[in-house]
Design a protein around this motif. Structure first.
Motif, PDB file in Angstrom:
ATOM      1  N   GLY A  15       0.548  -1.276   0.031  1.00  0.00           N
ATOM      2  CA  GLY A  15       0.117   0.004   0.131  1.00  0.00           C
ATOM      3  C   GLY A  15       0.813   1.254   0.035  1.00  0.00           C
ATOM      4  N   GLY A  16       0.680   2.069  -0.955  1.00  0.00           N
ATOM      5  CA  GLY A  16       1.318   3.446  -1.097  1.00  0.00           C
ATOM      6  C   GLY A  16       0.590   4.596  -0.709  1.00  0.00           C
ATOM      7  N   GLU A  43       2.128  -1.056  -4.725  1.00  0.00           N
ATOM      8  CA  GLU A  43       0.627  -0.132  -4.817  1.00  0.00           C
ATOM      9  C   GLU A  43      -0.230  -0.698  -5.725  1.00  0.00           C
ATOM     10  OE1 GLU A  43      -0.998   2.244  -3.236  1.00  0.00           O
ATOM     11  OE2 GLU A  43      -2.371   2.013  -4.850  1.00  0.00           O
ATOM     12  N   LEU A  48       0.534   6.996  -6.362  1.00  0.00           N
ATOM     13  CA  LEU A  48       0.641   7.052  -4.972  1.00  0.00           C
ATOM     14  C   LEU A  48       0.071   8.171  -4.068  1.00  0.00           C
ATOM     15  CD1 LEU A  48       4.546   6.434  -5.469  1.00  0.00           C
ATOM     16  CD2 LEU A  48       2.933   4.667  -4.332  1.00  0.00           C
ATOM     17  N   GLY A  50      -2.655   7.280  -2.141  1.00  0.00           N
ATOM     18  CA  GLY A  50      -3.925   6.858  -1.486  1.00  0.00           C
ATOM     19  C   GLY A  50      -4.923   8.023  -1.517  1.00  0.00           C
TER      20      GLY A  50
END
Ligand SMILES: Cc1cc2nc3c(=O)[nH]c(=O)nc-3n(C[C@H](O)[C@H](O)[C@H](O)COP(=O)(O)OP(=O)(O)OC[C@H]3O[C@@H](n4cnc5c(N)ncnc54)[C@H](O)[C@@H]3O)c2cc1C
Length: 483
Positions: A15-16, A43, A48, A50
């Protein structure tokens, strides 16, 4: 703490968003200073950041997610300064700070000096037309009930609704408690844990009984020095993401790679992603809570049970207008909509008044926010329809609005996890289980705070702990009192 190893330690970050990027950034610093690491940040999407995203168009700086952070918590500011962004820091225009509440279709100003639901200035409260005389009386009486409130303070966690009701009654809960908290913590005040989301007020109750007395004591020790309530970046929070990304080795970052499974091995972990399978010593899951839960499901049933919390969705619609005079709003930061009002909106921020540098000269930037059940409905609409609903809802409250120059719609499904009663105990148990899993970390907004400063502090502490420099991820969320 360097150790002699036959190969570099391998760490995966899933997760980025701000949580994953901050962890990767901290690992990059440690890797260059201490021991070389092999880090892979996966990701799932093509960008990037989120939830954090800044859209810059036509001279408008429009935030698609967070618009700043609470200044009282130092960790986002510290990171920004470390990344060379000190000159970019700007503060909320607190002289113009006023928040309105929609009551029977009319915007009524919250009295000056409110700290969440607690008034620091009883004279301003008395002069306000937001509350009935019964509610004003309840505020005044709270001071006189200090001893009783102190004695009756529950030993266990309770809901925000129960806590606010005990101090100030239903009207205060409905008019300001519910709308203030549901926008930040995605939820229902009857479910939200007071200890997780209003910890400083729980501590005040323990010490002073009365929250009004507690606030007065706190302000007396703080003296006259006033910190601005909110901080942001002149060019938008997207710049924080850009700087983090620039400080992470580019070969570490893998966009458009979704992690689909993790498996525990005798030593370390195997990750399955849309790009293949790879082995790691440490896995840091910084994907949203529901994704983390699915990844952990084959590994630890009890951990998954402890992560069983609701999350609500948000839809943000930003409107940039060329001529502020043609889109008039009252002076202040924006308005809140109590749950039972006849409006689909949860809130609206007058962005050009809250912060400078958000609009071209003479412009106006409004940001409408749908949450809860309304957001679930609006999520299903296309961009044009969503913008039309937002504009109509705003016009019903503010009066007719001209054609905007810029419109931005962002959908954020399941983006606001709800910290329900007992959250802190569940997270303490979850942390204990994770320690037993050896090399697995859970980061992001489902656990130890939802705001940017909390996430940054938590991710940096986790990266250092995973590296072997410090234990634990720090204390659970401590909500500020100045929201
Ligand atoms: C509308 C809104 C307004 C807010 N306003 C504020 C504010 O003003 N101030 C403040 O401090 N906080 C605010 N917050 C809270 C804060 O913005 C969030 O808590 C924070 O941005 C969440 O960051 P995160 O890294 O935990 O998660 P996210 O930003 O959700 O990042 C998670 C990332 O994981 C990726 N991912 C998902 N599944 C996978 C997978 N299987 N494999 C790989 N990657 C995956 C996603 O694509 C995403 O990029 C706001 C939140 C919302 C929703």
């Amino acid at each position: 703490m360097s150790q002699v190893r036959s190969r570099p330690r391998r760490i995966a970050v899933i997760g980025g968003g701000i949580a994953g990027l901050t962890a990767a950034y901290e690992l990059a610093k440690l890797s260059s200073l201490e021991e070389p690491l092999h880090v892979a940040l996966y990701e799932a999407s093509s960008r990037l950041g989120g939830i954090v995203e800044t859209i810059r168009e036509g001279g408008f700086v429009i935030e698609g997610g967070p618009d700043g952070w609470v200044s009282e918590k130092p960790w986002a500011r510290e990171l920004a300064i470390e990344l060379g962004l000190e000159e970019e820091l700007i503060f909320s225009n607190d002289d113009e700070r006023r928040t309105y509440v929609l009551i029977d279709g009319i915007l009524k100003a919250m009295p000056g000096g409110m700290r969440m639901m607690v008034p620091a200035d009883l004279a301003a409260l008395d002069a306000s037309d937001l509350f009935s005389s019964e509610a004003k009386q309840a505020f005044h009486q709270e001071l006189g009930r200090a001893e009783e409130l102190k004695k009756q303070a529950p030993i266990h966690d309770e809901s925000v609704a129960a806590f606010v009701r005990r101090h100030f009654g239903d009207e205060v809960l409905d008019k300001i408690g519910a709308p203030l908290l549901s926008g930040v913590f995605g939820g229902d005040v009857a479910q939200l844990s007071v200890r997780a989301v209003m910890a400083p007020f729980v501590a005040m109750e323990r010490e002073h009984g009365s929250l009004i007395a507690g606030l007065k004591a706190r302000e007396a020790t703080a003296g006259k020095k006033k910190t601005p309530l909110f901080t942001t970046l002149r060019s938008g929070l997207g710049t924080l993401i850009d700087r983090l990304v620039a400080a992470i080795p580019h070969e570490w970052v893998h966009l458009n790679v979704e992690t689909t499974a993790i498996e525990r091995e005798i030593e370390g972990w195997t990750l399955s992603t849309s790009a293949g399978r790879e082995q790691f010593d440490v896995v840091m899951i910084a994907a949203p809570l529901h994704v983390a839960r699915a990844l952990l499901a084959p590994i630890d049933d009890r951990a998954v049970e402890l992560m069983q919390m609701d999350a609500s969705s948000a839809v943000i619609v930003g409107f940039g207008f060329d001529d502020a005079a043609k889109a008039p709003v009252p002076s202040g930061f924006g308005f809140l909509v109590p749950p039972d009002s006849n409006s689909l909106l949860l809130a609206c921020t007058f962005m050009d008044q809250k912060f400078s540098h958000r609009v071209p000269a003479g412009g106006r930037l409004l940001r409408a926010f749908f949450g809860g059940r309304a957001a679930e409905r609006v999520l299903r609409c296309g961009n044009d329809e969503t913008a039309a609903i937002a504009r109509m809802e705003l016009a019903r409250i503010l009066g007719p609005l001209p054609e905007p120059r810029v419109t931005v719609v962002r959908r954020l499904p399941l983006s606001l996890p709800q910290y329900a009663v007992g959250h802190l105990e569940r997270i303490a148990e979850l942390d204990e289980r994770l320690r037993g899993l050896n090399g697995l970390w859970l980061l992001g907004n489902g656990y130890r705070g939802v705001g940017l400063p909390d996430l940054i502090r938590d991710s940096r502490a986790a990266a250092r702990a995973a590296f072997g420099l410090a234990g634990g991820t720090g204390k659970a969320n401590e909500a500020p009192i100045s929201a």
